[in-house]
Design an enzyme around this catalytic site. Structure first.
Site, PDB file in Angstrom:
ATOM      1  N   ARG A  88       0.844  -1.189   0.000  1.00 60.03           N
ATOM      2  CA  ARG A  88       0.000   0.000   0.000  1.00 60.03           C
ATOM      3  C   ARG A  88       0.882   1.243   0.000  1.00 60.03           C
ATOM      4  NH1 ARG A  88      -5.051   1.804  -1.175  1.00 60.03           N
ATOM      5  NH2 ARG A  88      -6.104   2.897   0.515  1.00 60.03           N
ATOM      6  N   THR A  98      -9.354   0.628 -10.140  1.00 60.93           N
ATOM      7  CA  THR A  98      -8.807  -0.439  -9.304  1.00 60.93           C
ATOM      8  C   THR A  98      -9.050  -1.737 -10.055  1.00 60.93           C
ATOM      9  OG1 THR A  98      -9.183   0.779  -7.284  1.00 60.93           O
ATOM     10  CG2 THR A  98      -8.962  -1.586  -7.018  1.00 60.93           C
ATOM     11  N   THR A 112      -4.301  -0.809  -7.155  1.00 62.38           N
ATOM     12  CA  THR A 112      -5.069   0.423  -7.371  1.00 62.38           C
ATOM     13  C   THR A 112      -4.190   1.647  -7.547  1.00 62.38           C
ATOM     14  OG1 THR A 112      -6.889   1.776  -6.495  1.00 62.38           O
ATOM     15  CG2 THR A 112      -5.336   0.930  -4.884  1.00 62.38           C
ATOM     16  N   ASN A 154      -6.303   4.278  -7.106  1.00 63.08           N
ATOM     17  CA  ASN A 154      -7.497   4.900  -6.547  1.00 63.08           C
ATOM     18  C   ASN A 154      -8.450   5.340  -7.642  1.00 63.08           C
ATOM     19  OD1 ASN A 154      -9.215   5.508  -4.492  1.00 63.08           O
ATOM     20  ND2 ASN A 154      -8.493   7.609  -4.242  1.00 63.08           N
ATOM     21  N   SER A 185      -7.774   1.188   3.346  1.00 67.43           N
ATOM     22  CA  SER A 185      -8.244   0.684   2.058  1.00 67.43           C
ATOM     23  C   SER A 185      -9.483  -0.177   2.263  1.00 67.43           C
ATOM     24  CB  SER A 185      -7.131  -0.157   1.431  1.00 67.43           C
ATOM     25  OG  SER A 185      -7.591  -0.773   0.244  1.00 67.43           O
ATOM     26  N   GLY A 203     -14.045  -1.465  -6.755  1.00 69.62           N
ATOM     27  CA  GLY A 203     -15.372  -0.912  -6.453  1.00 69.62           C
ATOM     28  C   GLY A 203     -15.401   0.057  -5.287  1.00 69.62           C
ATOM     29  N   GLY A 204     -14.250   0.644  -4.901  1.00 74.45           N
ATOM     30  CA  GLY A 204     -14.272   1.590  -3.783  1.00 74.45           C
ATOM     31  C   GLY A 204     -14.836   0.900  -2.553  1.00 74.45           C
TER      32      GLY A 204
HETATM   33  O1  DON Z   1      -7.943   1.227  -1.523  1.00 66.74           O
HETATM   34  C1  DON Z   1      -9.121   1.519  -1.707  1.00 66.74           C
HETATM   35  O2  DON Z   1     -10.029   1.135  -0.997  1.00 66.74           O
HETATM   36  C2  DON Z   1      -9.490   2.386  -2.895  1.00 66.74           C
HETATM   37  N1  DON Z   1      -8.376   3.188  -3.285  1.00 66.74           N
HETATM   38  C3  DON Z   1      -9.998   1.508  -3.988  1.00 66.74           C
HETATM   39  C4  DON Z   1     -10.516   2.305  -5.145  1.00 66.74           C
HETATM   40  C5  DON Z   1     -11.416   1.566  -6.032  1.00 66.74           C
HETATM   41  O3  DON Z   1     -11.745   0.422  -5.856  1.00 66.74           O
HETATM   42  C6  DON Z   1     -11.945   2.351  -7.176  1.00 66.74           C
HETATM   43  N2  DON Z   1     -12.915   1.691  -7.932  1.00 66.74           N
HETATM   44  N3  DON Z   1     -13.478   0.929  -8.405  1.00 66.74           N
END
Ligand code: DON
Length: 571
Positions: free
Chosen positions: A109, A382, A400, A402, A453, A473-474
């Site tokens: 990370r 991501t 990712t 981000n 994260s 997926g954030g």
């Molecule tokens: O580490 C995380 O949780 C975010 N940076 C992940 C971002 C993400 O999954 C974006 N989209 N789909």
């Protein structure tokens, strides 16, 4: 202990090494005289891009294992799917090492630079400055992916790093035809690219978004990857690349130093393990919040007999468990090297018992009755890939930068697109990040700290089936991976796990986000009667899953059907 049970415990011990805590509550039918395979003998890879999956197989054909293939897949994704991940970002990986029969979590990370300053993310009037949080060099953490790839090659791979990076270097130098998703993302971000000459040079050759079907080359990244291949980690974190990164970042108003790069370290951590209905789910520990939330949800659900309920009541309980787990996300979680995360409490079955008591069987609990948080577009960036090799080594890796195309800032002379991972910190207390997540002091930015994260790369081990699973997926990563895990445990194959329609609740906003088709009319009606409200949302997905059935010794790989570019393949 019944014979079948004892037998199952033995199998678990074999898979996970002596001393693992095993829940064997799913007895194996006594007719099971079947020999379970000890190694697959062939390999499966599922990733978000066909070229990346092929790069993985190319490296396996050279004598590499799953870890070498992971280096090839991740580095190729850096070239062909830069909207999602890259060497300017980071990754988290949950792995199973067949030779040692052990699981390990590799944390590559990003970290905050030493000069991180919360004021940089505020406007003069004190309101959040979303531009510095998401665009340009101040939004970028110190990348972890190059160090992580070198780490995998050195500690787990069979091939030298340069062999595993070769496909990515070749594709970056010779060029490839970007898929529609990448071209669409470049179009969306073209005004931001135009702010920085090196970003425009890379993504807008000749001042334009590349045309569909045109070959696109990335000589800058090819050169940076070559230095990494030649000198290992030092080829990125010191010398020419480090120098150029720091110069470019500082010239554009950022604050990185050579020392920030030189002091970056990969961390190995013990993955979290949760027992659920006879399966062992091996998943991401902090600084991911994903595994903790998945474990909490599974612990809550394990006290219900879901199979006895109709769909609406089953979904209701899953939503209520999600709601409660996300509240804890906001309050307790951060980088465990900086804050004390109360894992013993959060993962305890007693804690889950307590939360379970607060769930009414027929009624949604308003989040406001539990306590405070917000939510937005999860975006589609991501990337996650899953690998099982012929020896049974497994890699679940989520990478990712981000948000779409990260910070949109390319460091001149390197071809490296920097992440905008700083927004995953709670930059401004109690103000939502781009995924609507709120955070507390536990996730406040500090020099050298890793931002929280949601990435949840996981391995699900059952008596005779093992799945490698994960998704972008954030904040919805957590619930999508949970739903994929539940589909696998319910007996679903890889295609069913990736294709299952999704729903998501993250405490605040107090609404169930649903993929069209997730609930039929009767279920929607029943859930509405219980007090749930819904918001349809797109897009979802890009889950990639590989399953090993040890009875038939067959591998099954699938890439999310919601997108065209992915490839799940067994050979
Ligand atoms: O580490 C995380 O949780 C975010 N940076 C992940 C971002 C993400 O999954 C974006 N989209 N789909």
């Amino acid at each position: 202990m019944r014979l079948a049970l004892r037998w199952q415990v033995l199998l678990w011990s074999f898979l996970l090494g002596a001393g693992s805590a095993i829940a064997a509550d799913k007895p194996i039918p006594s007719t099971q005289a079947v020999q379970l395979a000890q190694r697959p003998g062939h390999a499966g890879i599922a990733s978000a891009n066909t070229l990346a999956t092929q790069a993985g197989f190319e490296v396996l054909a050279k004598g590499g294992n799953a870890f070498d293939a992971a280096v090839a897949v991740a580095s190729t994704l850096s070239v062909v799917e830069p909207e999602s991940s890259g060497i300017g970002g980071g990754f988290m990986a949950t792995m199973y090492v067949a030779a040692g029969k052990r699981t390990v979590f590799v944390d590559a990370r990003e970290t905050a630079p030493a000069a991180v300053n919360s004021k940089d993310y505020l406007n003069p009037d004190g309101s959040p400055n979303r531009d510095t949080a998401l665009k340009g060099p101040l939004s970028a953490g110190i990348p972890g992916e190059p160090a992580g790839l070198a780490w995998l090659a050195k500690h787990y791979g069979k091939l030298p790093l340069n062999v595993s990076l070769a496909p990515a270097i070749r594709i970056a130098s010779d060029g490839f035809k970007p898929d529609g998703r990448l071209l669409g993302s470049i179009k969306e971000e073209q005004n931001n690219f135009a702010r920085w000459p090196a970003s425009a040079e890379k993504f807008l050759p000749g001042g334009k978004v590349p045309a569909a079907g045109e070959i696109w080359r990335d000589p800058g990244q090819a050169h940076t990857l070559e230095l990494l291949a030649k000198y290992g980690e030092a080829g990125f974190y010191s010398g020419e690349t480090a120098q150029k990164l720091v110069e470019a970042v500082r010239a554009a108003g950022g604050n990185w130093t050579l020392k920030d790069l030189a002091s970056y370290r990969v961390k190995e951590r013990a993955p979290l393990t949760v027992d659920y209905r006879g399966y062992q789910v091996i998943t991401a520990p902090p600084p991911s919040s994903g595994g903790v939330a998945i474990a909490e949800i599974l612990n809550i659900l394990s006290g219900f007999d879901l199979a006895k309920l109709d769909e609406a009541h089953r979904d209701h309980l899953v939503i209520e468990a999600m709601r409660r787990a996300f509240r804890d996300h906001n309050d307790y979680l951060g980088d465990p090297d900086f804050v004390k995360v109360p894992l013993n409490m959060l993962l305890s079955p007693y804690y889950a018992d307590g939360l379970r008591q607060t769930i009414l069987p027929d009624k949604a609990t308003p989040s406001s009755m539990l306590a405070p948080s917000n939510g937005q577009d999860p975006g589609m960036h991501t990337t996650h890939f899953s690998i099982i090799d012929a020896d049974g080594n497994m890699v679940a890796m989520t990478c990712t930068v981000n948000y779409t195309l990260g910070s949109t800032f390319v460091a001149a002379g390197t071809g490296v697109l920097l992440n905008d991972e700083m927004d995953d910190f709670a930059l401004v207390p109690n103000k939502p990040n781009v995924y609507g997540l709120l955070g507390s002091k536990a996730n406040a930015p500090e020099p050298g700290k890793r931002m929280l994260s949601s990435m949840s790369p996981s391995i699900v081990i059952g008596a005779d089936r093992t799945a490698v699973i994960g998704s972008p997926g954030g904040s919805t990563i957590i619930t999508q991976v949970l739903e994929g895990i539940l589909a696998v445990i319910d007996g679903g194959d890889a295609h069913q796990a990736v294709g299952k329609k999704r729903f998501h609740h993250q405490f605040m906003p107090d609404v169930v986000m649903v993929e069209p088709g997730a609930f039929d009319a009767a279920t929607t009606n029943a859930l509405t009667q219980m007090g749930h409200t819904f918001k349809q949302r797109e897009p979802w997905g890009f889950m990639n899953v590989v399953i090993w059935d040890r009875r038939s010794n067959k591998l099954d790989a699938a890439s999310d059907p919601r997108r065209e570019d992915g490839l799940g393949k067994v050979q």
